[in-house]
Enzyme design. Sequence first.
Site, PDB file in Angstrom:
ATOM      1  CE  LYS A  30      -3.504   2.654  -9.415  1.00 47.66           C
ATOM      2  NZ  LYS A  30      -3.564   3.143  -7.970  1.00 47.66           N
ATOM      3  CG  ASN A  31      -4.441   6.763  -9.210  1.00 49.75           C
ATOM      4  OD1 ASN A  31      -4.691   5.721  -8.651  1.00 49.75           O
ATOM      5  ND2 ASN A  31      -3.041   7.398  -9.132  1.00 49.75           N
TER       6      ASN A  31
ATOM      7  NE  ARG B 103      -3.628   4.332   1.286  1.00 45.39           N
ATOM      8  CZ  ARG B 103      -4.290   4.688   2.508  1.00 45.39           C
ATOM      9  NH1 ARG B 103      -4.135   3.778   3.487  1.00 45.39           N
ATOM     10  NH2 ARG B 103      -4.538   5.923   2.456  1.00 45.39           N
TER      11      ARG B 103
ATOM     12  CB  CYS C 144       0.908   0.799   1.560  1.00 43.44           C
ATOM     13  SG  CYS C 144       1.156   2.450   1.091  1.00 43.44           S
TER      14      CYS C 144
ATOM     15  NE  ARG D 210      -0.915   6.501   0.608  1.00 46.34           N
ATOM     16  CZ  ARG D 210      -1.115   5.820  -0.554  1.00 46.34           C
ATOM     17  NH1 ARG D 210      -0.522   4.610  -0.648  1.00 46.34           N
ATOM     18  NH2 ARG D 210      -1.996   6.176  -1.468  1.00 46.34           N
TER      19      ARG D 210
ATOM     20  CB  ILE E 239      -7.553   8.930   6.363  1.00 46.34           C
ATOM     21  CG1 ILE E 239      -7.701   8.092   7.655  1.00 46.34           C
ATOM     22  CG2 ILE E 239      -7.241   7.962   5.378  1.00 46.34           C
ATOM     23  CD1 ILE E 239      -9.118   7.283   7.198  1.00 46.34           C
ATOM     24  CG  ASP E 240      -4.442  13.822   8.950  1.00 44.91           C
ATOM     25  OD1 ASP E 240      -4.147  13.183   8.052  1.00 44.91           O
ATOM     26  OD2 ASP E 240      -3.650  14.909   9.653  1.00 44.91           O
ATOM     27  CG  LEU E 241      -5.326  16.190   5.839  1.00 43.33           C
ATOM     28  CD1 LEU E 241      -4.402  16.732   4.504  1.00 43.33           C
ATOM     29  CD2 LEU E 241      -5.529  17.509   6.796  1.00 43.33           C
TER      30      LEU E 241
ATOM     31  CG  ASP F 286       1.564   7.843  -8.328  1.00 43.84           C
ATOM     32  OD1 ASP F 286       0.494   8.287  -8.500  1.00 43.84           O
ATOM     33  OD2 ASP F 286       2.194   7.415  -7.290  1.00 43.84           O
TER      34      ASP F 286
ATOM     35  CB  VAL G  43       4.177  13.157  -2.443  1.00 41.43           C
ATOM     36  CG1 VAL G  43       2.839  12.765  -2.133  1.00 41.43           C
ATOM     37  CG2 VAL G  43       4.279  14.468  -3.348  1.00 41.43           C
TER      38      VAL G  43
ATOM     39  NE  ARG H 238      -2.830  -2.353  -5.283  1.00 36.25           N
ATOM     40  CZ  ARG H 238      -2.840  -1.627  -4.028  1.00 36.25           C
ATOM     41  NH1 ARG H 238      -2.056  -1.977  -3.236  1.00 36.25           N
ATOM     42  NH2 ARG H 238      -3.841  -0.776  -3.792  1.00 36.25           N
TER      43      ARG H 238
HETATM   44  C1  EPZ Z   1      -3.432   9.264  -4.397  1.00 37.85           C
HETATM   45  O1  EPZ Z   1      -3.274   8.670  -3.347  1.00 37.85           O
HETATM   46  C2  EPZ Z   1      -3.137   8.110  -5.534  1.00 37.85           C
HETATM   47  N1  EPZ Z   1      -3.836   7.065  -5.399  1.00 37.85           N
HETATM   48  C3  EPZ Z   1      -1.571   7.892  -5.147  1.00 37.85           C
HETATM   49  O2  EPZ Z   1      -1.172   6.880  -6.406  1.00 37.85           O
HETATM   50  C4  EPZ Z   1      -0.614   8.914  -5.650  1.00 37.85           C
HETATM   51  O3  EPZ Z   1       0.597   8.740  -5.241  1.00 37.85           O
HETATM   52  C5  EPZ Z   1      -1.216  10.140  -4.525  1.00 37.85           C
HETATM   53  O4  EPZ Z   1      -2.427  10.555  -4.683  1.00 37.85           O
HETATM   54  C6  EPZ Z   1      -0.437  11.619  -4.572  1.00 37.85           C
HETATM   55  O5  EPZ Z   1      -0.374  11.898  -6.137  1.00 37.85           O
HETATM   56  C7  EPZ Z   1      -5.274   7.014  -5.735  1.00 37.85           C
HETATM   57  O6  EPZ Z   1      -5.771   8.116  -6.475  1.00 37.85           O
HETATM   58  C8  EPZ Z   1      -5.826   5.879  -5.519  1.00 37.85           C
HETATM   59  P1  EPZ Z   1      -2.652  12.008  -0.913  1.00 37.85           P
HETATM   60  P2  EPZ Z   1      -3.664   9.507  -1.771  1.00 37.85           P
HETATM   61  O7  EPZ Z   1      -3.853  12.125  -0.090  1.00 37.85           O
HETATM   62  O8  EPZ Z   1      -4.965  10.213  -2.492  1.00 37.85           O
HETATM   63  C9  EPZ Z   1      -0.610  12.758   3.366  1.00 37.85           C
HETATM   64  C10 EPZ Z   1      -0.443   4.804  -7.184  1.00 37.85           C
HETATM   65  O9  EPZ Z   1       0.741   4.295  -7.538  1.00 37.85           O
HETATM   66  N2  EPZ Z   1      -1.994  12.594   3.767  1.00 37.85           N
HETATM   67  O10 EPZ Z   1      -2.558  13.262  -1.888  1.00 37.85           O
HETATM   68  O11 EPZ Z   1      -3.623   8.805  -0.725  1.00 37.85           O
HETATM   69  C11 EPZ Z   1      -0.228  11.145   2.838  1.00 37.85           C
HETATM   70  O12 EPZ Z   1       0.446  10.583   4.155  1.00 37.85           O
HETATM   71  C12 EPZ Z   1      -0.856   5.640  -5.843  1.00 37.85           C
HETATM   72  O13 EPZ Z   1      -1.078   4.846  -8.216  1.00 37.85           O
HETATM   73  C13 EPZ Z   1      -2.091  13.045   5.282  1.00 37.85           C
HETATM   74  O14 EPZ Z   1      -0.951  13.140   5.926  1.00 37.85           O
HETATM   75  O15 EPZ Z   1      -2.588  10.671  -1.850  1.00 37.85           O
HETATM   76  C14 EPZ Z   1       0.637  11.504   1.866  1.00 37.85           C
HETATM   77  O16 EPZ Z   1       1.965  11.496   2.343  1.00 37.85           O
HETATM   78  C15 EPZ Z   1       0.339   5.377  -4.969  1.00 37.85           C
HETATM   79  N3  EPZ Z   1      -3.437  13.094   5.703  1.00 37.85           N
HETATM   80  C16 EPZ Z   1       0.592  12.622   1.343  1.00 37.85           C
HETATM   81  O17 EPZ Z   1      -0.535  13.469   2.058  1.00 37.85           O
HETATM   82  C17 EPZ Z   1      -4.517  12.709   4.811  1.00 37.85           C
HETATM   83  O18 EPZ Z   1      -5.833  12.719   5.305  1.00 37.85           O
HETATM   84  C18 EPZ Z   1      -0.247  12.572  -0.130  1.00 37.85           C
HETATM   85  O19 EPZ Z   1      -1.384  11.882  -0.085  1.00 37.85           O
HETATM   86  C19 EPZ Z   1      -4.096  12.515   3.471  1.00 37.85           C
HETATM   87  C20 EPZ Z   1      -2.906  12.408   3.024  1.00 37.85           C
END
Ligand code: EPZ
Length: 418
Positions: A23-24, A93, A117, A122, A124-126, A305, A327, A397
């Site tokens: 999925k990811n 998202r 969620c 979650r 997206i500032d980065l 996950d 995380v 999902r």
């Molecule tokens: C991806 O989410 C996966 N989703 C998630 O899987 C997975 O848990 C996560 O990566 C970590 O491995 C998809 O790929 C669709 P992150 P993502 O950006 O990209 C913080 C599932 O169950 N962060 O690495 O959203 C954020 O708040 C899902 O399949 C910022 O602060 O993960 C979080 O605490 C759940 N600012 C941490 O980083 C940002 O701009 C990890 O987020 C971006 C992220």
Amino acid sequence: MGGRFVIRGGRPLSGKVRVSGAKNSVLKLMAASLLTPKECVIRNVPRITDVETMAEVLRHLGAEVDWQGPVMRIRSGEFEGRRAPYHLVRRMRASILVLGPLVARFGEAAVAIPGGCNIGARKIDLHLKGLQMLGAEVITEHGYIRVRARRLRGRDIYLDFPSVGATENLMLAAVGAEGITRIENAAREPEIQDLADFLRSLGVEVRGAGTPLVEVEGGLPGKGTDHAAIGDRIEAGTFALAAAVTRGELEVEGVNPLHLRLALEKMAEAGVEVEEREDGFRVRGNERYRAVDVATLPFPGFPTDLQPQMMVLLSLAEGVSVITENVFESRFMFVGELNRMGCDIEIKGQHAVVRGVGRLSGAEVCATDLRAGAALVLAGLAAEGVTEVLDIHHVDRGYESFEEKLRSVGAEISRVGT
Ligand code: EPZ
């Protein structure tokens, strides 16, 4: 959302199960298809609702999406769309990942601000900071993020955290930038490597995926591609833990075992027998498990996950385990539901103290998110008596034909309601 799983626990799983495409990874390959006007064929696509939502987002943007079984064909020729609407983004998202390719190709995009969620804010500032560093103007108003760029210029970008989504969004935006973009402290997940392979098959120069330094040479592709997505390592890990908690034995196929090596090693440390194979692994449960400590980390660390599913195994171990969730800031929402099945888990900040208990007892429980739902199914498979898992739309999902696959290896599980 009345659908629920009814599970009679206590039966060891045994047999062979094949995982679906990741999925990811697939969600990002679909977004990447927006970079080219030519047809992209994506194979090994799982029939799950998040992929359906992303297909709707692409169609809403004006792309053509033809999806037959595990094969999806996407053509985003001369389409008009530039905006991913709220009703679709709130459902999933990962829609935010159309920002990068749309800005790369058309110089503008608008995406509804995704809410939080059940597992965290979650943010997206980065993503947005990186787009601004490439020269884009980012305006957040009326619940939408608008991004505009007359031209994107490649440069060095440093991520404060190896965010999976931010790494992917910026790789895709960099394809439309002039010159080379270097993303430092990039995420290293196998799905990032799969995205890089997809981009390379489009003729884009990408180097370093899977390491903390990813380099992308700007240049929009003029051709299409035909690419098979990698197997889903989280689905595979979920089945490994299903075999462990039911003290059964499974052959899991369709995944590169190196993509979840540390998770399998951690299960082995607890007493699960694991044997890596070419196209997957063999896993065998045991009567007794040892308590082990687990800390979730970005890849190659223990995957967040699989944290909820691992908690079920550790609830059956002898002794006290500590699970640290590094995380996400609130990924323990489901623990109350596990404790209603006889688990003895105490939350202390970002730590869960898991005291092993002899047995779990079936109960009515509610899924709070995708992986928590899967963990509750595993608990039901291990528990004595009947468990009903409610709100299983969360599970749908990310797990294709979950109950059918489990039934095919001996689980007593059925779906009631839709
Ligand atoms: C991806 O989410 C996966 N989703 C998630 O899987 C997975 O848990 C996560 O990566 C970590 O491995 C998809 O790929 C669709 P992150 P993502 O950006 O990209 C913080 C599932 O169950 N962060 O690495 O959203 C954020 O708040 C899902 O399949 C910022 O602060 O993960 C979080 O605490 C759940 N600012 C941490 O980083 C940002 O701009 C990890 O987020 C971006 C992220």
